[in-house]
Motif scaffolding. Structure first.
Motif, PDB file in Angstrom:
ATOM      1  N   UNK A  57       0.829  -1.203   0.000  1.00 30.41           N
ATOM      2  CA  UNK A  57       0.000   0.000   0.000  1.00 30.41           C
ATOM      3  C   UNK A  57       0.864   1.253   0.000  1.00 30.41           C
ATOM      4  N   UNK A  58       1.949   1.245   0.763  1.00 27.08           N
ATOM      5  CA  UNK A  58       2.814   2.420   0.871  1.00 27.08           C
ATOM      6  C   UNK A  58       3.890   2.452  -0.203  1.00 27.08           C
ATOM      7  N   UNK A  59       4.457   1.288  -0.537  1.00 26.82           N
ATOM      8  CA  UNK A  59       5.607   1.256  -1.444  1.00 26.82           C
ATOM      9  C   UNK A  59       5.503   0.085  -2.427  1.00 26.82           C
ATOM     10  N   UNK A  60       4.814   0.257  -3.544  1.00 25.56           N
ATOM     11  CA  UNK A  60       4.781  -0.798  -4.557  1.00 25.56           C
ATOM     12  C   UNK A  60       6.136  -0.916  -5.251  1.00 25.56           C
ATOM     13  N   UNK A  61       6.681  -2.118  -5.400  1.00 26.71           N
ATOM     14  CA  UNK A  61       7.978  -2.296  -6.061  1.00 26.71           C
ATOM     15  C   UNK A  61       7.820  -2.322  -7.580  1.00 26.71           C
ATOM     16  N   UNK A  62       8.938  -2.244  -8.277  1.00 29.96           N
ATOM     17  CA  UNK A  62       8.907  -2.365  -9.734  1.00 29.96           C
ATOM     18  C   UNK A  62       8.445  -3.750 -10.165  1.00 29.96           C
ATOM     19  N   UNK A  63       8.847  -4.766  -9.413  1.00 26.80           N
ATOM     20  CA  UNK A  63       8.483  -6.142  -9.750  1.00 26.80           C
ATOM     21  C   UNK A  63       8.113  -6.883  -8.478  1.00 26.80           C
ATOM     22  N   UNK A  64       7.062  -7.680  -8.540  1.00 27.88           N
ATOM     23  CA  UNK A  64       6.643  -8.474  -7.382  1.00 27.88           C
ATOM     24  C   UNK A  64       6.500  -9.924  -7.823  1.00 27.88           C
TER      25      UNK A  64
END
Length: 338
Positions: A57-64
């Protein structure tokens, strides 16, 4: 994980109560202008995933990335099990993952490498491609086996990573079980692609012990195959299990003369702390079965353990105390290099 190109990654989010602490680490890095390159989960158990929704919610990464087994299979098991709440297993985590851009989502599936991983090599050694088929087959056989299916599937779908940087290797064993280590060895005996250079030597400088240092998840195969001399066991002091288990620590410490750094203690280690006799390193191999009468070497456990590899291939460890005593706790608090 801080990568050589300045980006960083995260594997697992811990329980929900720990999410704020993980978020602080991420916030500090983002404030430095660093890129949240990669995040993922190694297994669908609550102590690995409950913190993920708040983090994303706060910090979406480039890849998950997440285990390469359809989560719907595990949800189906949960629905069939009386008393097993499918919502607590996955629904909030599923919603958080599905809120990310579809192009940013990928699986962990062995034996594929993770491309563009911030300047390091990352090879996925588990889950095996056969894991989903095994779960489907078990589901089709008998409803009476669902409890064992659920227990086994969570470990069989666990992610194990073989990470190389500047000539050093770290093996993150997830929560894999004994049979899976032999499958992993086949990737190096008959290597393909990026694993070919490591056909003769796939030893690891560091191994994070499987399943928080549980006994059955850390058989002799793990030490035989990956040959590390330094080990980490990550566990909760408040846990209700024998993690890390003294037998697993014994294999690392006595059988391999390895250094083991622990975070916190399980019940099995607490038995060592409260005993009245000193632990004799030369005692019979079965000493771990007589925990009620043994003591430990009064070595420390740590709140955090940070392993750093520099471009010249040197390693250093930074540690912080959390408890005054722990079996095979390792070097004193501070920084240790070799």
């Amino acid at each position: 994980m801080d990568f050589p190109d300045g980006s960083f990654g995260l594997l697992d989010g811990g329980p929900k109560s720990d999410a704020s602490g993980v978020i602080e680490h991420i916030r500090d890095r983002v404030a430095q202008g660093r890129t949240f390159r990669l995040a993922g989960i190694s297994q669908w158990d609550a102590d690995h995933i409950r913190g993920i929704p708040e983090i994303l919610k706060h910090f979406p990464p480039q890849e998950f990335r997440y285990p390469g087994v359809d989560l719907q299979l595990l949800e189906e098991i949960a629905r069939r099990l009386e008393g097993e709440d499918a919502a607590t297993l996955s629904s909030r985590v599923r919603a958080a993952i599905e809120s990310l851009p579809p192009e940013s989502l990928a699986h962990f599936t062995a034996p594929d490498p993770i491309p563009d991983a911030g300047g390091i090599e990352v090879h996925v050694l588990s889950p095996m491609p056969s894991a989903a088929g095994e779960i489907r087959e078990a589901l089709a056989r008998s409803a009476r086996s669902l409890n064992s299916v659920l227990k086994r599937s969570r470990n069989r779908t666990s992610v194990a990573l073989w990470i190389r940087t500047f000539g050093r290797t770290l093996f993150l064993s997830g929560e894999v079980e004994e049979a899976q280590y032999r499958d992993m060895e086949s990737y190096f005996l008959r290597p393909r692609g990026a694993l070919v250079p490591y056909m003769r030597d796939h030893s690891a400088d560091w191994i994070k012990l499987s399943h928080h240092g549980a006994d059955l998840n850390n058989p002799r195969e793990i030490f035989k195959l990956f040959g590390a001399r330094d080990f980490m066991a990550s566990a909760s002091a408040g846990g209700g299990y024998d993690h890390p288990h003294p037998s697993a620590l014994k294999r690392a410490h006595f059988d391999h003369r390895g250094r083991v750094l622990c975070t916190n203690l399980g019940k099995g280690c607490h038995r060592l702390l409260t005993s009245k006799r000193k632990l004799d390193p030369m005692s019979p191999e079965t000493w771990a079965g007589d925990l009620s009468r043994r003591d430990n070497p009064n070595q420390p456990c740590y709140r955090t353990i940070t392993v750093t590899v520099t471009e010249d291939g040197r390693c250093s460890i930074s540690t912080q105390h959390v408890q005054p005593r722990c079996p095979y706790g390792g070097p004193p608090t501070g920084t240790w290099a070799w």
